[in-house]
Design an enzyme around this catalytic site. Structure first.
Site, PDB file in Angstrom:
ATOM      1  N   LYS A  59       0.827  -1.217   0.000  1.00 14.85           N
ATOM      2  CA  LYS A  59       0.000   0.000   0.000  1.00 14.85           C
ATOM      3  C   LYS A  59       0.865   1.273   0.000  1.00 14.85           C
ATOM      4  O   LYS A  59       2.061   1.220   0.286  1.00 14.85           O
ATOM      5  CB  LYS A  59      -0.938  -0.036   1.215  1.00 14.85           C
ATOM      6  CG  LYS A  59      -1.986  -1.154   1.137  1.00 14.85           C
ATOM      7  CD  LYS A  59      -2.976  -1.058   2.309  1.00 14.85           C
ATOM      8  CE  LYS A  59      -4.039  -2.147   2.219  1.00 14.85           C
ATOM      9  NZ  LYS A  59      -5.029  -2.033   3.332  1.00 14.85           N
ATOM     10  N   TYR A  71     -12.287  -1.618  -3.858  1.00 18.99           N
ATOM     11  CA  TYR A  71     -12.840  -1.860  -2.522  1.00 18.99           C
ATOM     12  C   TYR A  71     -14.368  -1.763  -2.510  1.00 18.99           C
ATOM     13  O   TYR A  71     -14.952  -1.470  -1.466  1.00 18.99           O
ATOM     14  CB  TYR A  71     -12.237  -0.880  -1.517  1.00 18.99           C
ATOM     15  CG  TYR A  71     -10.888  -1.306  -0.969  1.00 18.99           C
ATOM     16  CD1 TYR A  71     -10.746  -2.491  -0.229  1.00 18.99           C
ATOM     17  CD2 TYR A  71      -9.756  -0.522  -1.156  1.00 18.99           C
ATOM     18  CE1 TYR A  71      -9.523  -2.873   0.296  1.00 18.99           C
ATOM     19  CE2 TYR A  71      -8.518  -0.905  -0.637  1.00 18.99           C
ATOM     20  CZ  TYR A  71      -8.410  -2.079   0.097  1.00 18.99           C
ATOM     21  OH  TYR A  71      -7.196  -2.457   0.625  1.00 18.99           O
ATOM     22  N   PHE A 103     -15.476   3.717   6.993  1.00 24.99           N
ATOM     23  CA  PHE A 103     -14.099   4.062   6.638  1.00 24.99           C
ATOM     24  C   PHE A 103     -13.854   4.098   5.130  1.00 24.99           C
ATOM     25  O   PHE A 103     -12.740   4.410   4.685  1.00 24.99           O
ATOM     26  CB  PHE A 103     -13.095   3.112   7.315  1.00 24.99           C
ATOM     27  CG  PHE A 103     -13.281   1.640   7.007  1.00 24.99           C
ATOM     28  CD1 PHE A 103     -12.843   1.091   5.807  1.00 24.99           C
ATOM     29  CD2 PHE A 103     -13.895   0.796   7.933  1.00 24.99           C
ATOM     30  CE1 PHE A 103     -13.003  -0.258   5.533  1.00 24.99           C
ATOM     31  CE2 PHE A 103     -14.058  -0.562   7.665  1.00 24.99           C
ATOM     32  CZ  PHE A 103     -13.607  -1.089   6.459  1.00 24.99           C
ATOM     33  N   ARG A 143      -2.305 -14.048   3.981  1.00 22.13           N
ATOM     34  CA  ARG A 143      -2.952 -13.338   5.093  1.00 22.13           C
ATOM     35  C   ARG A 143      -2.233 -13.628   6.410  1.00 22.13           C
ATOM     36  O   ARG A 143      -2.141 -12.755   7.282  1.00 22.13           O
ATOM     37  CB  ARG A 143      -4.444 -13.668   5.161  1.00 22.13           C
ATOM     38  CG  ARG A 143      -5.221 -13.055   3.969  1.00 22.13           C
ATOM     39  CD  ARG A 143      -6.711 -13.280   4.050  1.00 22.13           C
ATOM     40  NE  ARG A 143      -7.351 -12.508   5.099  1.00 22.13           N
ATOM     41  CZ  ARG A 143      -7.747 -11.244   4.964  1.00 22.13           C
ATOM     42  NH1 ARG A 143      -7.558 -10.583   3.826  1.00 22.13           N
ATOM     43  NH2 ARG A 143      -8.333 -10.625   5.967  1.00 22.13           N
ATOM     44  N   THR A 147      -5.516  -7.047  10.579  1.00 20.97           N
ATOM     45  CA  THR A 147      -5.773  -5.757   9.938  1.00 20.97           C
ATOM     46  C   THR A 147      -5.196  -4.603  10.758  1.00 20.97           C
ATOM     47  O   THR A 147      -4.582  -3.688  10.211  1.00 20.97           O
ATOM     48  CB  THR A 147      -7.298  -5.553   9.769  1.00 20.97           C
ATOM     49  OG1 THR A 147      -7.844  -6.705   9.130  1.00 20.97           O
ATOM     50  CG2 THR A 147      -7.606  -4.329   8.945  1.00 20.97           C
ATOM     51  N   ARG A 197       2.414  -6.666   9.033  1.00 20.33           N
ATOM     52  CA  ARG A 197       1.722  -5.483   9.574  1.00 20.33           C
ATOM     53  C   ARG A 197       2.285  -5.099  10.938  1.00 20.33           C
ATOM     54  O   ARG A 197       2.356  -3.907  11.266  1.00 20.33           O
ATOM     55  CB  ARG A 197       0.218  -5.730   9.614  1.00 20.33           C
ATOM     56  CG  ARG A 197      -0.410  -5.553   8.208  1.00 20.33           C
ATOM     57  CD  ARG A 197      -1.762  -6.143   8.122  1.00 20.33           C
ATOM     58  NE  ARG A 197      -2.491  -5.733   6.915  1.00 20.33           N
ATOM     59  CZ  ARG A 197      -3.628  -6.287   6.532  1.00 20.33           C
ATOM     60  NH1 ARG A 197      -4.170  -7.265   7.251  1.00 20.33           N
ATOM     61  NH2 ARG A 197      -4.238  -5.880   5.441  1.00 20.33           N
ATOM     62  N   ASN A 215      -2.033   0.270   6.715  1.00 22.06           N
ATOM     63  CA  ASN A 215      -1.539  -1.006   7.255  1.00 22.06           C
ATOM     64  C   ASN A 215      -0.671  -1.792   6.270  1.00 22.06           C
ATOM     65  O   ASN A 215      -0.604  -3.011   6.333  1.00 22.06           O
ATOM     66  CB  ASN A 215      -2.703  -1.835   7.819  1.00 22.06           C
ATOM     67  CG  ASN A 215      -3.739  -2.199   6.769  1.00 22.06           C
ATOM     68  OD1 ASN A 215      -3.601  -1.820   5.610  1.00 22.06           O
ATOM     69  ND2 ASN A 215      -4.751  -2.936   7.164  1.00 22.06           N
ATOM     70  N   HIS A 267      -2.184  -5.420   1.470  1.00 25.62           N
ATOM     71  CA  HIS A 267      -3.522  -5.973   1.242  1.00 25.62           C
ATOM     72  C   HIS A 267      -3.389  -7.416   0.789  1.00 25.62           C
ATOM     73  O   HIS A 267      -2.422  -7.759   0.101  1.00 25.62           O
ATOM     74  CB  HIS A 267      -4.260  -5.199   0.134  1.00 25.62           C
ATOM     75  CG  HIS A 267      -5.435  -5.952  -0.426  1.00 25.62           C
ATOM     76  ND1 HIS A 267      -6.672  -5.926   0.162  1.00 25.62           N
ATOM     77  CD2 HIS A 267      -5.530  -6.798  -1.485  1.00 25.62           C
ATOM     78  CE1 HIS A 267      -7.489  -6.733  -0.531  1.00 25.62           C
ATOM     79  NE2 HIS A 267      -6.815  -7.272  -1.528  1.00 25.62           N
ATOM     80  N   GLU A 322     -10.001  -9.647  -7.899  1.00 22.20           N
ATOM     81  CA  GLU A 322      -8.919  -8.678  -7.670  1.00 22.20           C
ATOM     82  C   GLU A 322      -7.754  -8.887  -8.648  1.00 22.20           C
ATOM     83  O   GLU A 322      -7.151  -7.908  -9.106  1.00 22.20           O
ATOM     84  CB  GLU A 322      -8.446  -8.776  -6.220  1.00 22.20           C
ATOM     85  CG  GLU A 322      -9.511  -8.296  -5.241  1.00 22.20           C
ATOM     86  CD  GLU A 322      -9.132  -8.465  -3.790  1.00 22.20           C
ATOM     87  OE1 GLU A 322      -9.950  -8.135  -2.917  1.00 22.20           O
ATOM     88  OE2 GLU A 322      -8.002  -8.931  -3.515  1.00 22.20           O
TER      89      GLU A 322
HETATM   90  P1  ATP Z   1      -7.221  -5.845   3.132  1.00 22.47           P
HETATM   91  O1  ATP Z   1      -8.561  -6.124   2.482  1.00 22.47           O
HETATM   92  O2  ATP Z   1      -6.648  -4.479   2.784  1.00 22.47           O
HETATM   93  O3  ATP Z   1      -6.237  -6.952   2.938  1.00 22.47           O
HETATM   94  P2  ATP Z   1      -8.282  -6.769   5.610  1.00 22.47           P
HETATM   95  O4  ATP Z   1      -8.925  -7.830   4.796  1.00 22.47           O
HETATM   96  O5  ATP Z   1      -7.385  -7.187   6.733  1.00 22.47           O
HETATM   97  O6  ATP Z   1      -7.437  -5.799   4.710  1.00 22.47           O
HETATM   98  P3  ATP Z   1     -10.769  -5.342   5.550  1.00 22.47           P
HETATM   99  O7  ATP Z   1     -11.793  -5.528   6.606  1.00 22.47           O
HETATM  100  O8  ATP Z   1     -10.968  -5.998   4.215  1.00 22.47           O
HETATM  101  O9  ATP Z   1      -9.355  -5.778   6.176  1.00 22.47           O
HETATM  102  O10 ATP Z   1     -10.576  -3.784   5.343  1.00 22.47           O
HETATM  103  C1  ATP Z   1      -9.962  -3.278   4.172  1.00 22.47           C
HETATM  104  C2  ATP Z   1      -9.031  -2.163   4.562  1.00 22.47           C
HETATM  105  O11 ATP Z   1      -9.798  -1.087   5.069  1.00 22.47           O
HETATM  106  C3  ATP Z   1      -8.039  -2.483   5.682  1.00 22.47           C
HETATM  107  O12 ATP Z   1      -6.877  -3.145   5.240  1.00 22.47           O
HETATM  108  C4  ATP Z   1      -7.714  -1.116   6.196  1.00 22.47           C
HETATM  109  O13 ATP Z   1      -6.777  -0.438   5.337  1.00 22.47           O
HETATM  110  C5  ATP Z   1      -9.074  -0.431   6.096  1.00 22.47           C
HETATM  111  N1  ATP Z   1      -9.834  -0.540   7.338  1.00 22.47           N
HETATM  112  C6  ATP Z   1     -10.443  -1.644   7.816  1.00 22.47           C
HETATM  113  N2  ATP Z   1     -11.070  -1.402   8.983  1.00 22.47           N
HETATM  114  C7  ATP Z   1     -10.854  -0.091   9.241  1.00 22.47           C
HETATM  115  C8  ATP Z   1     -11.226   0.795  10.289  1.00 22.47           C
HETATM  116  N3  ATP Z   1     -11.975   0.373  11.317  1.00 22.47           N
HETATM  117  N4  ATP Z   1     -10.802   2.069  10.210  1.00 22.47           N
HETATM  118  C9  ATP Z   1     -10.072   2.512   9.168  1.00 22.47           C
HETATM  119  N5  ATP Z   1      -9.680   1.739   8.150  1.00 22.47           N
HETATM  120  C10 ATP Z   1     -10.051   0.462   8.181  1.00 22.47           C
HETATM  121 MG    MG Z   2     -10.072  -7.409   3.074  1.00 26.07          MG
END
Ligand code: ATP
Ligand code: MG
Length: 138
Positions: A10, A50, A58, A86, A92, A103, A113, A116, A127
């Protein structure tokens, strides 16, 4: 059976010059990199990527962050690549990520973070196709 997943380094990690360190960890963990490209997403491209999160509070901030600077997109292949990537990324929220995860080591916050990863075979297929044509997976 090998599997493919979509990974992103990212904009926060690219800005901190952590591309090389993260790719080293990817290779050390046994993934094959099938495709790789540096991209600077537009806001609309980040929103499309997304789209599953569009109702989340968010979403505006996340898509602004993801379009704030260059990122690196990769297709990783390994046995069980989706879970394996993962696991290497960690939780996350970096505050909750296990020691030794990317992370924990590289992320700044739950939003910024560092990486992805796709979360299921269907999302991985969507994706990967979002960024790469079939002939680019080599
Ligand atoms: P990713 O999809 O990026 O691999 P993830 O699957 O661990 O991450 P998701 O729940 O899919 O988490 O959320 C997508 C992204 O949105 C997160 O990686 C983070 O950058 C952001 N995000 C998730 N939760 C929050 C939150 N509570 N506040 C701010 N940003 C968030
Ligand atoms: Mg995700």
């Amino acid at each position: 059976m090998s599997e493919r997943t979509l990974a992103i380094i990212k904009p926060d990690a690219v800005e901190r010059r952590q591309i090389g360190a993260i790719i080293q960890r990817i290779e050390n963990t046994g993934f094959q990199i099938r495709a790789i490209r540096r991209v600077h997403l537009s806001k609309a491209q980040a929103e499309g990527f997304y789209a599953v999160h569009r109702e989340r509070p968010f979403f505006p901030s996340l898509t602004a962050f993801m379009s704030s600077g260059p990122a690196v997109v990769l297709v990783l292949e390994a046995a069980g690549a989706i879970k394996k990537w993962r696991a290497l990324m960690g939780a996350t929220d970096p505050a909750k990520a296990d020691a030794g995860t990317l992370r924990k080591e590289f992320a700044e916050s739950i939003e910024r973070n560092a990486t992805h990863g796709s979360d299921a075979p269907e999302t991985a297929a969507y994706e990967i196709a979002y960024f790469f044509a079939g002939f680019e997976l080599v």
